[in-house]
Structure formats: C-alpha cells, structure tokens
Write a protein that holds these residues in place. Structure first.
Motif, short mmCIF file in Angstrom:
data_model
loop_
_atom_site.label_atom_id
_atom_site.label_comp_id
_atom_site.label_asym_id
_atom_site.label_seq_id
_atom_site.Cartn_x
_atom_site.Cartn_y
_atom_site.Cartn_z
N ILE A 177 -57.59 68.87 -30.08
CA ILE A 177 -57.54 68.47 -31.50
C ILE A 177 -57.94 69.70 -32.31
N THR A 195 -63.07 64.60 -27.88
CA THR A 195 -61.61 64.66 -27.74
C THR A 195 -61.13 63.95 -26.47
N SER A 215 -60.96 71.58 -30.40
CA SER A 215 -61.78 70.88 -29.40
C SER A 215 -60.88 70.40 -28.28
N GLY A 216 -61.48 69.94 -27.18
CA GLY A 216 -60.70 69.40 -26.09
C GLY A 216 -60.57 70.36 -24.92
N LYS A 225 -77.46 73.10 -32.24
CA LYS A 225 -76.08 73.09 -31.75
C LYS A 225 -75.43 74.45 -32.00
N GLY A 263 -69.57 63.49 -34.86
CA GLY A 263 -68.31 63.56 -35.60
C GLY A 263 -67.48 62.31 -35.49
N GLN A 297 -71.52 65.41 -23.44
CA GLN A 297 -70.98 64.59 -24.52
C GLN A 297 -69.46 64.72 -24.52
N ASN A 325 -70.11 73.61 -30.20
CA ASN A 325 -69.27 73.01 -31.24
C ASN A 325 -67.79 73.36 -31.00
N MET A 350 -62.42 68.86 -41.00
CA MET A 350 -62.96 67.74 -41.79
C MET A 350 -63.90 68.22 -42.89
N ASN A 370 -77.17 71.27 -36.89
CA ASN A 370 -75.80 71.80 -36.78
C ASN A 370 -75.63 72.99 -37.72
N ASN A 421 -59.59 70.20 -36.04
CA ASN A 421 -60.05 69.46 -37.23
C ASN A 421 -60.63 70.41 -38.25
N ILE A 472 -57.07 66.47 -39.67
CA ILE A 472 -57.17 66.36 -38.20
C ILE A 472 -55.75 66.45 -37.64
#
Ligand SMILES: Cc1cc2nc3c(=O)[nH]c(=O)nc-3n(C[C@H](O)[C@H](O)[C@H](O)COP(=O)(O)O)c2cc1C
Length: 342
Positions: free
Chosen positions: A113, A324, A272-273, A219, A67, A321, A248, A117, A178, A115, A104
């Motif tokens: 965050i 954020t 996320s985050g 994923k 992303g 991985q 995700n 998108m 994904n 998002n 976002i």
C-alpha cells in the motif's frame, strides 16, 4: 470467505472499504452473540503464546499496527479477531483532517500500500472519550500512538506530544511516540538530534507526575542510517524509554513490481507491506544485536504471509504488528500466524 470478499472490497475505494470494515466491526457490537462467534472463529489462545513485555502481559505477540483504528472506534472487536494488542492513532492533540483525497493506493502486484493520509484523526479528547466509554469491556492491550498536529512547527512539537500524552494517559496501556511518519511535512525531521531530545525529555518528565507507570516506546523510520539508529538508541537509554517500534512506512520505491507508470500517478507517500520485510528483519536484527536483546522491539513492516512474523521474532523482535498484511489476507490471518508461531 475473505478470498471471495476481497475482490469486492478491493473494487471499492480503499478509504471507503476501510470505513466499511470499521463500521461493520462497530455494528457487530449490537448483534447478539457476535463477539462469541468472532472469538470462536478467529482467536487462537495458547499459554505458550503469552508474553510479559515492559510489565504488561500480552496474551499473544501479534498486534494491530497504528493507523487502522486511529480513533479507537473498535478496539474490543479487534481483540475478537485474534490480536493480542491494538495500537490506536496516531492521535494528535487537536483533531485534523489529514491530506486531500485520494490518499491510499493499493499495489496488489507487490502486496503493498502507499498512503499519504497525513495523520487524519479526531483528536486526543475524542479518542480518550471513545476508549473510556468501552473501558469496562476491554480485554485487549491498547497502545496509544501520539504525534503532533501538522500545523504545529517542529520547534513547538514537544508540547503537542505532551498534550496528547496527558489526555490519553489514563486510557491506554503503553505509548508510542511517532516521529517517523513520512506523510506530514517535516515530521521525520523530528528524529534528528535536539528536536527528538526535546520530545523524549518532555514525555519522560511528564510521566513522572503520574502514579501508574506507562511504558513509552519510540517508532522509527525504516529509512534511518546505521549512525542515526545508534544515536537514537543512545537517547532511548538516556531517558529510560521502554522499547522501539521498528518501523514505519518507507519513502523508498526500489524493487517494486508495480509498473513505474502506475507509480508515477500516485502521490508521494509511505510504502507498506511485503517490500518492507527484508529491511525490517535487518533493522530488528541490528538493533537486537546492538542492545544484546535488552530492549523490547515491536516489529512492524512487511508481514504479509504466515511465516513472516516468525522470521521477525527469530531476528530479535519481542512482538510483531500488522497492517497491510491484514488488508491482503483478511481476519483469519492472525489465527494462522499464531498457529505457526506456536
Ligand atoms: C493507511 C495507513 C495509515 C497509517 N497510519 C499510521 C499512523 O497514523 N501512525 C503510525 O505510526 N503508523 C501508521 N501507519 C504505519 C503502520 O502502522 C505500519 O508501521 C506500516 O504500515 C508497516 O507495517 P505493514 O507492512 O504491516 O503495513 C499507517 C500505515 C498505513 C498503510
């Protein structure tokens, strides 16, 4: 330095800041010695950090999540910022613009965050060309995260995944399917039963036509139930997939410090985050236990402070991985994590 720069970047609209960072990384390519300077400042090499996973040798276990560099515009430069691997995408067979902006939103009180998108990307042909152009200089492992175009109905999704897979086959080191993005209508329904089987079967079949073996991972969504996880694992083993990315973004909003009034002004989307961390740890531990540690797991979700990656590795993740956490902590974050893991 990032602490001083961050208020400026956070003052700019998130997507503009994102473009600026990618643009700056691309520009750094033309500045003499910049790669050397970045490497010296941000990488941390130690033989004890290297990992052999699904036949690939990772120089360290910390990667860039899908992303951030959807179109593979700055793959080598991410390597200079310390990442041991970079996941590009999600990439769809045809280019697509994604959802209308703004899409976002930063939630600083939660180090998070949201998002929406909608998998905007330049399409598999362009992304493959970007990777080919800079292949000779590549020193970092690249994962290709693939998805379907939003306009393709779920019933025909497998063909889309296959087309993206074929276009990227020679230019990435591993693949991620994904099916868990909450920002494309009905996409996460692909995680269910026959639809998922059709995609996984098509990709597993297609892989047989290629001489060089490329690992394929799936994923997952962090919002799957225990039963759904177990059903998915059965499929993963049936078709010989090589691992999972866990996980995700989430559609849940519980426990956030951001006021409800602020949240209500934000469109739907994936969170996320930091709020994801506890769930990511639980999910990784659950899957690692069920599979007796036999299935490689890339943990993705909630690494926003230095010790978080270590918690995920201890729970059973093979690699981790970040997305954020990188936005909130800046480029020095990877090196600090690697030192703590060592
Ligand atoms: C703005 C944004 C765009 C993203 N786009 C994608 C994507 O295209 N494909 C994908 O599989 N994950 C995508 N993700 C999810 C991340 O790869 C990652 O799984 C998720 O953000 C959780 O990790 P984090 O807490 O470290 O951010 C995106 C995340 C963000 C914040």
């Amino acid at each position: 330095m990032y602490r001083q720069l961050r208020p400026v970047l956070f003052w700019i609209a998130p997507e503009t800041a994102h473009r600026l960072v990618i643009g700056w990384l691309r520009l750094s390519r033309y500045i003499p010695f910049s790669k050397w300077v970045l490497r010296k400042r941000f990488t941390y090499d130690d033989p004890s950090l290297a990992r052999e996973v699904f036949g690939l040798r990772f120089k360290n276990p910390v990667g860039l999540a899908a992303g951030l560099d959807k179109n593979a515009e700055a793959v080598n430069e991410w390597g200079c910022l310390g990442f041991g691997f970079v996941e590009i995408g999600s990439v769809t067979p045809q280019p697509q613009p994604g959802n209308p902006k703004p899409r976002i939103f930063r939630l600083p009180k939660d180090r998070a965050i949201i998002n929406h998108m909608g998998i905007n990307n330049d399409g598999a042909a362009q992304v493959a060309a970007n990777l080919k152009r800079r292949a000779r200089r590549r020193r970092v492992i690249v994962g290709g995260n693939i998805s379907k175009n939003s306009s393709t109905p779920n019933a025909a999704a497998a063909t889309d995944y296959e087309r993206a897979f074929v276009k990227l086959y020679d230019v990435v080191d591993y693949f991620v399917i994904n099916v868990s993005c909450p920002n494309v209508e009905h996409l996460s329904a692909l995680q269910e039963g026959e639809l998922l089987r059709a995609i996984v079967e098509t990709i597993a079949e297609q892989r047989k036509y290629h001489d060089q073996y490329k690992p394929v991972l799936l994923k997952l969504s962090p919002d799957l139930s225990a039963v759904q996880i177990e059903e998915t694992l059965a499929l993963v083993f049936e078709y010989g997939l090589d691992g999972l990315v866990v996980a995700n973004t989430t559609t849940r909003r519980d426990g956030l410090r951001t006021p409800p009034a602020t949240l209500s002004r934000i469109s739907d989307g994936g969170l996320s985050g930091a709020p994801l961390l506890a769930n990511t740890i639980d999910m990784v531990r659950y899957i690692a236990t069920l599979t007796r540690g036999q299935l490689p797991i890339i943990a993705s979700g909630g690494v926003t402070s230095v010790g978080d990656a270590r918690l995920l590795l201890d729970a059973g993740a093979t690699l981790v991985q970040l997305y954020t956490g990188f936005i909130y902590n800046g480029p020095g974050f990877v090196k600090r994590i690697l030192k703590s893991i060592k």
